[in-house]
Enzyme design. Structure first.
Site, mmCIF file in Angstrom:
data_model
loop_
_atom_site.group_PDB
_atom_site.id
_atom_site.type_symbol
_atom_site.label_atom_id
_atom_site.label_comp_id
_atom_site.label_asym_id
_atom_site.label_seq_id
_atom_site.Cartn_x
_atom_site.Cartn_y
_atom_site.Cartn_z
ATOM 1 N N GLU A 64 29.686 37.849 45.330
ATOM 2 C CA GLU A 64 29.212 36.560 44.838
ATOM 3 C C GLU A 64 27.678 36.589 44.757
ATOM 4 O O GLU A 64 27.082 35.943 43.903
ATOM 5 C CB GLU A 64 29.684 35.440 45.760
ATOM 6 C CG GLU A 64 29.557 34.071 45.123
ATOM 7 C CD GLU A 64 30.210 32.963 45.944
ATOM 8 O OE1 GLU A 64 31.041 33.254 46.825
ATOM 9 O OE2 GLU A 64 29.876 31.814 45.710
ATOM 10 N N LYS A 77 35.235 25.612 39.447
ATOM 11 C CA LYS A 77 35.429 24.252 39.956
ATOM 12 C C LYS A 77 35.615 23.277 38.796
ATOM 13 O O LYS A 77 36.257 22.245 38.937
ATOM 14 C CB LYS A 77 34.249 23.840 40.838
ATOM 15 C CG LYS A 77 34.193 24.631 42.158
ATOM 16 C CD LYS A 77 33.133 24.118 43.113
ATOM 17 C CE LYS A 77 33.105 24.933 44.401
ATOM 18 N NZ LYS A 77 32.170 24.491 45.404
ATOM 19 N N LYS A 129 30.337 22.049 52.156
ATOM 20 C CA LYS A 129 28.924 21.752 51.947
ATOM 21 C C LYS A 129 28.776 20.525 51.038
ATOM 22 O O LYS A 129 28.048 19.597 51.331
ATOM 23 C CB LYS A 129 28.249 22.979 51.330
ATOM 24 C CG LYS A 129 26.777 22.841 51.096
ATOM 25 C CD LYS A 129 26.195 24.190 50.678
ATOM 26 C CE LYS A 129 24.796 24.032 50.137
ATOM 27 N NZ LYS A 129 24.194 25.294 49.737
ATOM 28 N N GLU A 139 39.999 21.939 46.468
ATOM 29 C CA GLU A 139 40.954 22.507 47.422
ATOM 30 C C GLU A 139 40.787 21.867 48.796
ATOM 31 O O GLU A 139 41.761 21.447 49.430
ATOM 32 C CB GLU A 139 40.723 24.028 47.571
ATOM 33 C CG GLU A 139 41.068 24.851 46.349
ATOM 34 C CD GLU A 139 39.895 25.023 45.398
ATOM 35 O OE1 GLU A 139 38.987 24.160 45.380
ATOM 36 O OE2 GLU A 139 39.880 26.027 44.673
ATOM 37 N N HIS A 169 46.813 55.703 55.207
ATOM 38 C CA HIS A 169 48.192 55.952 54.762
ATOM 39 C C HIS A 169 48.466 55.316 53.409
ATOM 40 O O HIS A 169 49.608 55.195 53.007
ATOM 41 C CB HIS A 169 49.174 55.434 55.817
ATOM 42 C CG HIS A 169 48.995 56.137 57.132
ATOM 43 N ND1 HIS A 169 49.745 57.226 57.499
ATOM 44 C CD2 HIS A 169 48.082 55.945 58.127
ATOM 45 C CE1 HIS A 169 49.336 57.662 58.683
ATOM 46 N NE2 HIS A 169 48.324 56.892 59.081
ATOM 47 N N GLY A 198 26.568 28.818 50.819
ATOM 48 C CA GLY A 198 27.916 28.823 51.402
ATOM 49 C C GLY A 198 28.244 30.132 52.098
ATOM 50 O O GLY A 198 28.690 30.157 53.246
ATOM 51 N N ARG A 199 27.983 31.243 51.407
ATOM 52 C CA ARG A 199 28.356 32.542 51.979
ATOM 53 C C ARG A 199 27.378 33.005 53.050
ATOM 54 O O ARG A 199 27.552 34.095 53.614
ATOM 55 C CB ARG A 199 28.490 33.583 50.867
ATOM 56 C CG ARG A 199 27.266 33.726 49.976
ATOM 57 C CD ARG A 199 27.608 34.500 48.707
ATOM 58 N NE ARG A 199 26.524 34.548 47.746
ATOM 59 C CZ ARG A 199 26.218 33.575 46.880
ATOM 60 N NH1 ARG A 199 26.898 32.435 46.902
ATOM 61 N NH2 ARG A 199 25.238 33.701 46.023
#
Ligand code: G6Q
Length: 549
Positions: free
Chosen positions: A355, A506, A208, A214, A386, A269-270
């Site tokens: 978030e 960040k 964005k 990263e 399990h 973003g999410r």
């Protein structure tokens, strides 16, 4: 400290009193008192069937929760979101992911401008591009068709695309390879391009802001890898596209903005996987199926906006979450899809929920005096059975569960789908009703083991069923969770749409990176632990580089 506005509300206090009386009532008793609750504590729409009868609630609880929602202004807040008001107050932004899936022709105005028209313009460009790539007419630098797509992004620019690709893999073009790179750990990139022919590989750089460390590091690595393999700087033009809101940075990076797909600051973003951030999804499943997914999202949006709260799926899920979190003190929620293709769904939901609602102050900046967002976690069934289900059955904490299952599996294999769903149903039943000491004794269990083999039950769960995992159902399911997160954020009075904790991350690494890479031993001014860890890392790295153990 005086109590918060929320806790002073008569509706909140009524729920507290109610919790004191019903809180310990066993689900066995609730079912005994109302044997039909499995047929009435349900809601169904948009292809999703929700059974919440195994939640520790009765009709009064639900009424009180709805009254709380009204007292917190849920209807008004919902309308404010759909109308494009700037409800993300700390960033002064509208929150309009609902516009990303609005059908062409619908109008949603932001400052007098119709954003739905913008959305469809980008969707059409994406579709044209996807057709070219999928049809083989978009050629790489050396004239070969594209067979591999590598999407680079992180957080909201990665988790949605990865989850959707995995979820809809059965609908994807199996002649193409899709890989995703997010971590700044070089291993992520190196493994993602392992075995790929650069001449057939397209990189989608999703960011964005187009400033995320990263993503830009990985995009630089991809650029270098591509140019090295194809021995020409100009190769970038045919092998890189960008998805961003920041045309300036995209151009600076060297991607022609005619190969950029845009979105807007009103998409968090999410909440962006159905925007151009979902370009990899569209490349995988094609524009028509992508449109089906958008239609699923939209159908849930309409349901959420217009359905009475008694039957409103996101409202019910959101309010039940508040009940478990604030009145039954459950600190986490397990999301348990009995569908292997949803294996990344819990990870996706972790970001969406945590978030959004991991906040400790209200919109006015006052510290909250009640729990906000719970911890979400989970794994596909039956695998989790399990491992961690033990704690859910017999541990000391209550973990409300969301079971998700489908009428039909996408890969029929003998009886295996029935076996899968038998497990889902049996787990919900066992969690709710448990097994009493007398029942254990009646099985002939030695007295010394009776306590160990007793299951107290009364562990709440909801079950969501749909006919099968289609793009439409996936869209509806995601929107269901999105809106239930919104409902909770409204009750808690927090900003569900900012993420200052992520922004902090960040910033933080910037000082440290200079200290790690300084040629001479840097002067450090952190705490003693961080100072020493920095020195130790430098030693380890330098020793490893010198080949010393
Ligand atoms: C999502 C968050 C965060 C964000 C990433 C990537 O809601 O804001 O996860 O998506 O930090 O940001 P960019 O898309 O700007 O690279």
């Amino acid at each position: 400290m005086s109590q918060s506005r929320l806790r002073r509300l008569p509706q909140w206090q009524a729920l507290q009193q109610h919790a004191a009386s019903i809180g310990e009532t066993h689900l066995r008793e609730l079912f005994a008192a109302d044997p039909q609750r499995g047929e009435t504590f349900i809601a169904e729409d948009v292809g999703l069937y929700l059974d919440y009868s195994k939640q520790r609630v009765d009709a009064d609880t639900l009424r009180l929760l709805r009254e709380l929602a009204a007292a917190c202004g849920l209807p008004q807040h919902t309308e404010a979101m759909f109308r494009g008001e700037r409800i993300n107050r700390t960033e002064d932004r509208a929150v309009l992911h609902v516009a990303l899936r609005a059908p062409a022709g619908e109008r949603i105005e932001l400052d007098g401008h119709d954003v739905v028209a913008d959305v469809h313009e980008v969707l059409e460009r994406m579709a044209a591009f996807a057709e070219q790539v999928r049809g083989g007419s978009w050629l790489g630098h050396t004239g070969k068709r594209i067979r591999n797509v590598v999407s680079i992004g992180i957080g909201g620019s990665d988790l949605g695309p990865v989850m959707a690709y995995e979820a809809l893999r059965d609908y994807s073009d199996r002649d193409m390879t899709f890989r995703f790179v997010s971590n700044v750990d070089g291993t992520d990139f190196v493994e993602a391009v392992h075995g790929l022919d650069a001449a057939e590989t397209l990189f989608i750089v999703c960011s964005k802001t187009f400033t995320t460390l990263e993503t830009l590091s990985n995009a630089q690595a991809a650029r270098a890898w591509c140019i090295r393999a194809l021995a020409d700087e100009k190769a970038v033009a045919k092998h890189f596209v960008a998805v961003s809101t920041n045309a300036g940075e995209v151009a600076k990076f060297g991607i022609d903005t005619s190969h950029m797909f845009g979105f807007w600051d009103w998409v968090g973003g999410r909440y962006s996987m159905e925007s151009a951030i979902g370009l990899s999804t569209m490349l995988a499943i094609g524009p028509d199926r992508f449109a089906e997914m958008l239609a699923g999202f939209h159908a849930m949006d309409v349901h959420f906006r217009h359905t009475p709260y008694e039957r409103n799926l996101p409202v019910l899920m959101g309010l039940l979450g508040v009940w478990n979190n604030n009145f039954l003190d459950a600190a986490s929620v397990a999301v348990l899809p009995y569908e292997q293709y949803l294996k990344r769904f819990p990870a996706y939901l972790q970001q969406l929920t945590m978030e959004s609602n991991g906040k400790r102050v209200t919109l006015d900046g006052a510290a909250v005096d009640y729990a906000t967002g719970p911890i979400y976690w989970g794994e596909p069934g039956t695998n989790g059975q399990h491992s961690f289900y033990q704690l859910i059955h017999q541990g000391t904490r209550i973990v409300p569960c969301d079971f998700i299952g489908f009428g039909q599996g996408l890969n029929p294999l003998g009886q295996q789908h029935d076996l899968l769903i038998a497990n889902l149903l049996a787990q919900g039943e066992a969690l709710a009703f448990g097994k009493t000491a007398d029942e254990v004794r009646a099985e002939g269990t030695a007295e010394a083991l009776v306590a160990h083999r007793t299951f107290e039950g009364n562990r709440p769960s909801s079950t969501i069923l749909a006919h099968k995992l289609t793009p439409h159902v996936l869209g509806a399911l995601i929107a269901l969770y999105e809106h239930s997160v919104f409902v909770q954020g409204v009750i808690w009075g927090i900003d569900s749409f900012d993420q200052w904790g992520v922004e902090l991350g960040k910033q933080l690494a910037k000082t440290t990176i200079a200290e790690l890479t300084a040629k001479d031993e840097p002067v450090l001014a952190h705490d003693s632990s961080t100072n020493r860890l920095i020195r130790r890392y430098r030693q380890l790295r330098d020793a490893a580089a010198a080949g010393k153990p």
